[in-house]
Scaffold this motif. Structure first.
Motif, PDB file in Angstrom:
ATOM      1  N   GLU A 181     -41.309  71.312  98.649  1.00 48.00           N
ATOM      2  CA  GLU A 181     -41.015  72.475  99.366  1.00 48.00           C
ATOM      3  C   GLU A 181     -40.031  74.017  98.790  1.00 48.00           C
ATOM      4  O   GLU A 181     -39.235  74.184  98.979  1.00 48.00           O
ATOM      5  N   GLU A 225     -29.057  66.603 107.020  1.00 51.66           N
ATOM      6  CA  GLU A 225     -29.897  67.059 107.427  1.00 51.66           C
ATOM      7  C   GLU A 225     -29.427  69.515 106.696  1.00 51.66           C
ATOM      8  O   GLU A 225     -29.204  69.589 107.600  1.00 51.66           O
ATOM      9  N   GLN A 263     -29.386  64.374 100.060  1.00 50.74           N
ATOM     10  CA  GLN A 263     -29.124  63.980 101.381  1.00 50.74           C
ATOM     11  C   GLN A 263     -28.514  62.912 101.564  1.00 50.74           C
ATOM     12  O   GLN A 263     -28.142  62.220 103.241  1.00 50.74           O
TER      13      GLN A 263
HETATM   14  C1  FCB Z   1     -37.620  68.658 104.919  1.00 55.51           C
HETATM   15  C2  FCB Z   1     -36.905  68.753 103.735  1.00 55.51           C
HETATM   16  C3  FCB Z   1     -36.551  67.088 103.581  1.00 55.51           C
HETATM   17  C4  FCB Z   1     -35.576  66.680 105.209  1.00 55.51           C
HETATM   18  C5  FCB Z   1     -36.803  67.701 105.984  1.00 55.51           C
HETATM   19  C6  FCB Z   1     -36.643  67.178 107.075  1.00 55.51           C
HETATM   20  O1  FCB Z   1     -38.016  70.543 104.948  1.00 55.51           O
HETATM   21  O2  FCB Z   1     -38.046  68.423 102.351  1.00 55.51           O
HETATM   22  O3  FCB Z   1     -34.919  67.194 103.410  1.00 55.51           O
HETATM   23  O4  FCB Z   1     -34.569  68.202 105.317  1.00 55.51           O
HETATM   24  O5  FCB Z   1     -37.295  68.376 105.623  1.00 55.51           O
END
Ligand code: FCB
Length: 474
Positions: free
Chosen positions: A181, A428, A35
């Motif tokens: 995640e 994003e 990112q």
């Molecule tokens: C999460 C991600 C991060 C970013 C935020 C907004 O799910 O881990 O990389 O994109 O959302």
């Protein structure tokens, strides 16, 4: 918004101060390699699945890619200075696997390790505790070509990669997060196909889910063997779930949804195996689990990282027109909660959901420590003619969520740190550069960084230099 120029920017918001938290609390920001880094062809870096995905027409809004992003690969000293300016004492970043092993296997690329080694030295020199995430979604494309996380071999590949990185950095980096995640990797990447690698197959997504958790469990002892005094854990995106109505059908749907969103991750990590009610609904789509896998997944973590963005209100979808039980065996539908403010992304703004979530995780799973490893919001920021960036909605989001975090301490939640998402506006994912989550505004044409009003407030918060009674000024 303030009407008086001398009024504090947080007038009317809950009073919250750093000194409300324990003195050893960690305060920082989080970022992720793809990112922010750019520099995708530097120093032998291999192709990642996000390079391939973002360069595939139609996958990312506006055709955006992470080729340059925030150019953090070259500008990292300036970015670490920013963190220092904020008064942070920790920084969560991720390591790009293709910088370390361009094809995902074999010998390490020294230049890649050197980049992160310099970054770590730069953090320590500025008094910032490094928190490294091993996997924040940029899998080497060469591994994807062999099946990626769908293949069980990915577990061994990840353990090798973890071994290389922790050997190189473990003398200085003590805090390690295996995965960021896994929900997104598994389900956004392999069920819905909106993230790399863009697969749309629920059965495969569930198998990926299992391999991700297994690779986490395989990596933990590797990290501990290489890093004296390691603190190792995983970061999950979790959501408080509530039923759309008191009807038995919606209540049962909310329970199922909680199964897919939360318990499918928490239960196996905390030694309970996969939740039986979810596995039963999944039927033949349930992941193949080999004897011994669940014990490997359930090894002790030193902490649980929680990313909190929003809660979900859920209705039963069993009788929805066109509902396909093979594609959606849990049969749930997320509905809009009336009267709830939303970010520019459409995510509901519910600070008390953070208190509810952390209290629940503490009650039901009792991790030894909890860190909020991400929390933040995107709004269409207003850049003033003088270049200042006023973001009152993000500021309010931040203040309210910090107050909600503080409220968990009284309930005995072992909350030890907070990482704001994010240090910088960045790429994003499928939304490209459309969504700005930074406490710092980035002009992507010039790469100029400007601390937003929210960032300035966070700096005063982290330095504990807010006025004695914020929120009460008239
Ligand atoms: C999460 C991600 C991060 C970013 C935020 C907004 O799910 O881990 O990389 O994109 O959302």
């Amino acid at each position: 918004m303030n009407t008086r120029p001398d009024a504090p920017v947080d007038a009317g918001l809950p009073a919250v101060r750093r000194s409300d938290f324990p003195a050893d609390f960690r305060w920082g920001c989080a970022t992720a390699s793809y990112q922010i880094e750019g520099g995708v062809h530097e120093a032998g870096r291999g192709e990642s699945i996000w390079d391939r995905f973002s360069h595939t027409p139609g996958k990312v809004k506006n055709g955006d890619t992470g080729d340059t992003a925030c150019d953090h690969y070259h500008r990292w000293p300036e970015d670490l200075d920013l963190l220092q300016r904020l008064g942070a004492n920790a920084y969560r970043f991720s390591i790009a696997w293709p910088r370390i092993q361009p094809t995902g296997r074999g010998a390490a690329l020294q230049a890649g390790l050197d980049f992160y080694s310099r970054l770590v030295d730069g953090l320590l020199a500025r008094g910032l505790q490094p928190w490294a995430t091993l996997y924040h979604w940029d899998l080497p494309q060469a591994l994807q070509d062999e099946g990626g996380w769908m293949a069980r071999d990915s577990v061994a590949r990840f353990a090798d990669y973890a071994d290389i990185v922790t050997r190189a950095l473990g003398d200085r980096v003590k805090h390690w997060i295996t995965h960021n995640e896994p929900f997104c990797t598994a389900f956004l990447g392999h069920q819905h196909g909106v993230h790399a690698p863009g697969v749309k197959d629920l059965g495969l997504a569930l198998q990926v889910h299992h391999h991700l958790l297994l690779s986490h469990g395989r990596a933990l002892p590797v990290i501990r063997a290489n890093v004296a005094d390691a603190q190792a854990g995983i970061t999950l995106s979790l959501h408080p779930i509530s039923p759309a109505s008191p009807s038995a059908a919606d209540v049962a749907a909310a329970r199922r949804h909680d199964g897919g969103r939360n318990r499918l991750f928490l239960d196996p990590l905390f030694g309970r195996g996969y939740p039986a009610d979810v596995i039963e609904r999944l039927g033949p789509l349930a992941p193949r689990v080999v004897a011994g896998d669940l014990a490997e997944i359930a090894q002790r973590c030193d902490f649980l990282g929680i990313n909190y963005y929003f809660p979900e209100v859920v209705a039963d979808a069993t009788h929805d027109a066109g509902h396909d039980p093979l594609k959606d065996p849990l049969a749930t539908r997320v509905v809009d909660a009336p009267g709830v403010a939303r970010t520019a992304f459409g995510w509901p703004v519910v600070p008390e959901g953070l208190t509810e979530l952390l209290t629940r995780v503490h009650r039901d799973y009792a991790p030894p420590a909890i860190y909020i490893t991400e929390n933040g919001s995107t709004f269409d920021d207003q850049v003033q003619p003088d270049g200042a960036v006023h973001d009152p909605q993000r500021l309010a989001f931040l203040v309210r969520h910090l107050a909600a975090a503080r409220d968990t301490l009284a309930a005995g939640v072992p909350l030890k740190g907070y990482f704001a998402w994010s240090l910088l506006d960045n790429f994003e994912w499928a939304e490209g550069y459309l969504r700005r989550f930074g406490l710092t505004h980035v002009d992507f044409a010039t790469q100029q960084r400007t601390l937003k009003t929210s960032g300035q407030w966070y700096a005063r918060f982290c330095r504990d230099s807010l006025p004695a009674a914020p929120g009460t000024a008239g």
